[in-house]
Design a protein around this motif. Structure first.
Motif, short mmCIF file in Angstrom:
data_model
loop_
_atom_site.label_atom_id
_atom_site.label_comp_id
_atom_site.label_asym_id
_atom_site.label_seq_id
_atom_site.Cartn_x
_atom_site.Cartn_y
_atom_site.Cartn_z
N SER A 217 0.84 -1.19 0.00
CA SER A 217 0.00 0.00 0.00
C SER A 217 0.87 1.24 0.00
N TRP B 212 1.33 4.51 1.88
CA TRP B 212 0.99 5.07 3.19
C TRP B 212 1.48 6.50 3.28
N ARG C 168 -3.99 5.51 3.95
CA ARG C 168 -3.58 4.31 3.21
C ARG C 168 -4.25 4.35 1.85
N ASP C 169 -3.46 4.27 0.80
CA ASP C 169 -3.96 4.27 -0.58
C ASP C 169 -4.97 5.38 -0.84
#
Length: 143
Positions: A42, A44, A91-92
């Protein structure tokens, strides 16, 4: 973010969502291996742990960061590893409700969600930090 993050070092500091948002943020791609096995990479966004620790002053003898979650998960991350990590707030591209510990190379069950405390600690060389850790959800599933 509902609960401030208590940071302990030479001093104590409580960081609320606004204070965390005012600290310099970085973006890092980090793969996290879930406790169930799959690995997810991911993107971050968060505050480098180095900056978080500076808020309270890290004693020179610090060997680990002790990180605790709202549900009493408690892990120790070697200070050398921790300095490459983040207190992630996104996140993402999606904001996290509460900050998460993200450190490259540590297992998924040790990437603490809902961080409420980070403490600079000094453990003796003969102490196995993983023996001091608590993982309530995992420990409960073993009963």
């Amino acid at each position: 973010m509902t609960t401030p993050v208590l940071v302990r070092g030479r001093e104590k500091a409580e960081l609320d969502q606004e204070e965390i948002s005012e600290l310099p943020h970085v973006t890092r791609d980090v793969a996290v291996t879930c406790a169930s096995g799959p690995q997810h990479e991911s993107t971050w966004v968060g505050v480098p742990l180095e900056s978080i620790v500076e808020v309270a002053g890290s004693p020179s003898e610090t060997t680990h960061l002790a990180v605790t979650s709202a549900d009493d998960c408690h892990v120790y991350v070697a200070i050398g590893d921790a300095m490459s990590g983040l207190l992630a707030v996104e996140r993402d591209g999606e904001a996290l409700e509460n900050p998460r510990l993200v450190v490259p190379g540590i297992g998924g069950m040790r990437t603490v969600k809902d961080v409420v405390e980070i403490e600079a600690v000094s453990l003796s060389p003969d102490t196995d930090p993983q023996q001091l850790e608590r993982h309530p959800k995992i420990d409960e599933s073993k009963r």
